[in-house]
Motif scaffolding. Structure first.
Motif, PDB file in Angstrom:
ATOM      1  N   VAL A 205       0.886  -1.171   0.000  1.00  0.00           N
ATOM      2  CA  VAL A 205       0.000   0.000   0.000  1.00  0.00           C
ATOM      3  C   VAL A 205       0.918   1.213   0.000  1.00  0.00           C
ATOM      4  N   ARG A 206       1.014   1.880  -1.162  1.00  0.00           N
ATOM      5  CA  ARG A 206       2.059   2.881  -1.343  1.00  0.00           C
ATOM      6  C   ARG A 206       1.505   4.161  -1.968  1.00  0.00           C
ATOM      7  N   ASP A 207       1.942   5.287  -1.417  1.00  0.00           N
ATOM      8  CA  ASP A 207       1.786   6.597  -2.065  1.00  0.00           C
ATOM      9  C   ASP A 207       0.328   6.962  -2.339  1.00  0.00           C
ATOM     10  N   ASN A 208      -0.547   6.605  -1.420  1.00  0.00           N
ATOM     11  CA  ASN A 208      -1.944   6.994  -1.534  1.00  0.00           C
ATOM     12  C   ASN A 208      -2.210   8.252  -0.708  1.00  0.00           C
ATOM     13  N   ASP A 209      -3.109   9.094  -1.212  1.00  0.00           N
ATOM     14  CA  ASP A 209      -3.529  10.314  -0.527  1.00  0.00           C
ATOM     15  C   ASP A 209      -4.932  10.065   0.003  1.00  0.00           C
ATOM     16  N   ILE A 210      -5.068   9.929   1.331  1.00  0.00           N
ATOM     17  CA  ILE A 210      -6.301   9.486   1.973  1.00  0.00           C
ATOM     18  C   ILE A 210      -6.860  10.606   2.836  1.00  0.00           C
TER      19      ILE A 210
ATOM     20  N   GLY B  62      -6.773   4.857   8.045  1.00  0.00           N
ATOM     21  CA  GLY B  62      -6.346   5.105   6.674  1.00  0.00           C
ATOM     22  C   GLY B  62      -6.015   3.815   5.953  1.00  0.00           C
ATOM     23  N   VAL B  63      -5.161   2.995   6.575  1.00  0.00           N
ATOM     24  CA  VAL B  63      -4.818   1.667   6.069  1.00  0.00           C
ATOM     25  C   VAL B  63      -5.024   0.689   7.207  1.00  0.00           C
ATOM     26  N   ALA B  64      -5.902  -0.285   7.022  1.00  0.00           N
ATOM     27  CA  ALA B  64      -6.194  -1.276   8.054  1.00  0.00           C
ATOM     28  C   ALA B  64      -5.953  -2.668   7.488  1.00  0.00           C
ATOM     29  N   LEU B  65      -5.014  -3.394   8.087  1.00  0.00           N
ATOM     30  CA  LEU B  65      -4.728  -4.772   7.694  1.00  0.00           C
ATOM     31  C   LEU B  65      -5.037  -5.684   8.872  1.00  0.00           C
ATOM     32  N   GLN B  66      -5.843  -6.713   8.616  1.00  0.00           N
ATOM     33  CA  GLN B  66      -6.199  -7.670   9.656  1.00  0.00           C
ATOM     34  C   GLN B  66      -5.917  -9.091   9.181  1.00  0.00           C
ATOM     35  N   GLY B  67      -5.384  -9.910  10.083  1.00  0.00           N
ATOM     36  CA  GLY B  67      -5.225 -11.331   9.817  1.00  0.00           C
ATOM     37  C   GLY B  67      -6.349 -12.086  10.496  1.00  0.00           C
ATOM     38  N   ILE B  68      -7.471 -12.248   9.818  1.00  0.00           N
ATOM     39  CA  ILE B  68      -8.623 -12.933  10.395  1.00  0.00           C
ATOM     40  C   ILE B  68      -8.707 -14.365   9.883  1.00  0.00           C
ATOM     41  N   SER B  69      -8.723 -14.521   8.570  1.00  0.00           N
ATOM     42  CA  SER B  69      -8.877 -15.848   7.970  1.00  0.00           C
ATOM     43  C   SER B  69      -7.547 -16.549   7.751  1.00  0.00           C
ATOM     44  N   GLY B  70      -6.451 -15.816   7.815  1.00  0.00           N
ATOM     45  CA  GLY B  70      -5.135 -16.387   7.583  1.00  0.00           C
ATOM     46  C   GLY B  70      -4.065 -15.345   7.813  1.00  0.00           C
ATOM     47  N   PRO B  71      -2.808 -15.669   7.520  1.00  0.00           N
ATOM     48  CA  PRO B  71      -1.710 -14.736   7.777  1.00  0.00           C
ATOM     49  C   PRO B  71      -1.603 -13.656   6.708  1.00  0.00           C
ATOM     50  N   ILE B  72      -0.917 -12.574   7.074  1.00  0.00           N
ATOM     51  CA  ILE B  72      -0.434 -11.585   6.122  1.00  0.00           C
ATOM     52  C   ILE B  72       1.080 -11.755   6.088  1.00  0.00           C
ATOM     53  N   GLU B  73       1.575 -12.374   5.024  1.00  0.00           N
ATOM     54  CA  GLU B  73       2.970 -12.812   5.031  1.00  0.00           C
ATOM     55  C   GLU B  73       3.948 -11.648   4.923  1.00  0.00           C
ATOM     56  N   ASP B  74       3.663 -10.700   4.067  1.00  0.00           N
ATOM     57  CA  ASP B  74       4.518  -9.528   3.912  1.00  0.00           C
ATOM     58  C   ASP B  74       3.633  -8.327   3.636  1.00  0.00           C
ATOM     59  N   ALA B  75       3.877  -7.250   4.360  1.00  0.00           N
ATOM     60  CA  ALA B  75       3.107  -6.016   4.171  1.00  0.00           C
ATOM     61  C   ALA B  75       4.075  -4.847   4.078  1.00  0.00           C
ATOM     62  N   THR B  76       3.935  -4.038   3.035  1.00  0.00           N
ATOM     63  CA  THR B  76       4.731  -2.840   2.841  1.00  0.00           C
ATOM     64  C   THR B  76       3.779  -1.658   2.740  1.00  0.00           C
ATOM     65  N   ILE B  77       3.889  -0.724   3.678  1.00  0.00           N
ATOM     66  CA  ILE B  77       3.000   0.433   3.747  1.00  0.00           C
ATOM     67  C   ILE B  77       3.899   1.661   3.752  1.00  0.00           C
ATOM     68  N   THR B  78       3.996   2.326   2.610  1.00  0.00           N
ATOM     69  CA  THR B  78       4.972   3.409   2.478  1.00  0.00           C
ATOM     70  C   THR B  78       4.381   4.597   1.719  1.00  0.00           C
TER      71      THR B  78
ATOM     72  N   GLY C 129      11.182   7.117   8.937  1.00  0.00           N
ATOM     73  CA  GLY C 129      10.847   8.277   8.135  1.00  0.00           C
ATOM     74  C   GLY C 129       9.397   8.702   8.173  1.00  0.00           C
ATOM     75  N   ASN C 130       8.616   8.176   9.124  1.00  0.00           N
ATOM     76  CA  ASN C 130       7.213   8.563   9.210  1.00  0.00           C
ATOM     77  C   ASN C 130       7.070   9.907   9.925  1.00  0.00           C
ATOM     78  N   ARG C 131       6.042  10.657   9.535  1.00  0.00           N
ATOM     79  CA  ARG C 131       5.753  11.932  10.191  1.00  0.00           C
ATOM     80  C   ARG C 131       4.351  11.824  10.791  1.00  0.00           C
TER      81      ARG C 131
ATOM     82  N   LEU D 259       7.841   6.351   5.731  1.00  0.00           N
ATOM     83  CA  LEU D 259       7.617   7.581   4.972  1.00  0.00           C
ATOM     84  C   LEU D 259       6.135   7.942   4.841  1.00  0.00           C
ATOM     85  N   ASN D 260       5.339   7.520   5.820  1.00  0.00           N
ATOM     86  CA  ASN D 260       3.935   7.915   5.861  1.00  0.00           C
ATOM     87  C   ASN D 260       3.767   9.165   6.723  1.00  0.00           C
ATOM     88  N   SER D 261       2.629   9.860   6.562  1.00  0.00           N
ATOM     89  CA  SER D 261       2.338  11.015   7.410  1.00  0.00           C
ATOM     90  C   SER D 261       0.868  10.997   7.799  1.00  0.00           C
ATOM     91  N   SER D 262       0.572  11.615   8.950  1.00  0.00           N
ATOM     92  CA  SER D 262      -0.814  11.665   9.420  1.00  0.00           C
ATOM     93  C   SER D 262      -1.113  13.035  10.008  1.00  0.00           C
TER      94      SER D 262
END
Length: 301
Positions: free
Chosen positions: A193-198, A209-225, A283-285, A255-258
């Motif tokens: 999940v990259r470079d979105n304006d929310i 803004g970005v919500a990831l949940q492991g309900i039915s199975g794993p999230i093996e790799d997540a990149t949120i930048t 690098g998050n703000r 490199l995310n901001s809120s």
């Protein structure tokens, strides 16, 4: 269009410049064994009784090859203006959706890019909604504006034993009304999940803004930048990671901001072992400090 069997497949059809304004069912309906279809520059009006473009390869294998480009979709009385089921290698680009969004179910290598969605939702599905297998799907560069029943701008979830994998959500501009997440994903094997304006247009005490949940199975790799999350009223978190109880593998949040967030990076788990020992966070703000007691935050190497 119905190819029915491989021996009688429909191939390389182009539908261009048409107006579908009053149809009891779909404007265009596509079933099994249809290949290399181009739907270009058509208009789908308000008086269509079913999904305006309905690509559903029922009773067979995958349909393959679709260009859905430059079409306009007026408001609709059903949940989605366009729907793809059991489709490979499709590009949905340059369309205008005024009223409802698009559903992807059991898809591979589908690109949803550079479309404009101004949606008044009737239910809680995503404006761009991907379920079951969604291998290699890319949602990029869209303008997504959601009104009506609260729900995500983009939603990616497993269903009926099929899991999404290698999905990217990149460079979208998303504005959502109501108390819901902007980008939501459950049990995606790999996701970026990259470079979105929310933007939250109003208070969303349970929305992130970005919500990831492991309900039915794993999230093996997540990149949120590189995402920007803002809102005039408080919302739950800029980034929410929740093991319930599916574990997370490698996680990078950079490199995310809120602005306006009650929480910045929020991590939680229902049982020990839901996260790796450390999360790369650099690098998050954030407007408030992270709340991530389940894993150490380190700048990476």
């Amino acid at each position: 269009m119905l190819g029915n069997t491989p021996a009688t497949a429909v191939k390389r059809v182009t539908i261009a410049g048409g107006s579908f304004v009053s149809c009891a069912r779909s404007g265009i309906g596509v079933q099994r064994n249809v290949f290399s279809l181009a739907v270009l520059g058509n208009h789908f009006g308000e008086q269509i009784g079913d999904t305006a473009f309905d690509g559903e390869a029922t009773g067979g294998d995958w349909d393959d090859g679709l260009r859905l480009e430059g079409n306009s979709f007026a408001d609709s009385t059903v949940t989605f203006s366009a729907s793809l089921t059991s489709y490979r290698h499709a590009t949905i680009t340059g369309n205008t959706f005024s009223g409802k969004g698009i559903s992807l179910y059991r898809t591979e290598n589908v690109v949803v890019a550079d479309n404009t969605f101004d949606v008044t939702a009737l239910s809680g599905e995503g404006v761009v909604d991907a379920q079951n297998v969604a291998t290699g799907d890319k949602i990029a560069g869209n303008i997504i504006r959601r009104h009506g029943v609260p729900g995500p701008g983009v939603r990616i979830t497993p269903h009926s034993g099929g899991f999404p994998a290698q999905v990217t959500v990149t460079g979208n501009t998303i504005a959502v009304d109501g108390n819901a997440d902007a980008v939501y994903a459950d049990s995606v094997h790999e996701i970026g999940v990259r470079d979105n304006d929310i933007t939250f247009t109003e208070a969303a005490p349970d929305g992130s803004g970005v919500a990831l949940q492991g309900i039915s199975g794993p999230i093996e790799d997540a990149t949120i930048t590189g995402n920007t999350v803002t809102g005039p009223g408080p919302y739950f978190a800029a980034v929410r990671l929740d093991s319930r109880p599916g574990p997370f593998g490698g996680v990078t949040v950079a490199l995310n901001s809120s602005r306006g967030a009650t929480r910045s990076l929020q991590c939680s788990q229902r049982a020990p072992g839901g996260f790796p020992p450390s999360i790369v966070s650099t690098g998050n703000r954030w407007n408030v400090a992270p709340t991530c007691p389940v894993a150490a935050l380190e700048p990476g190497r």
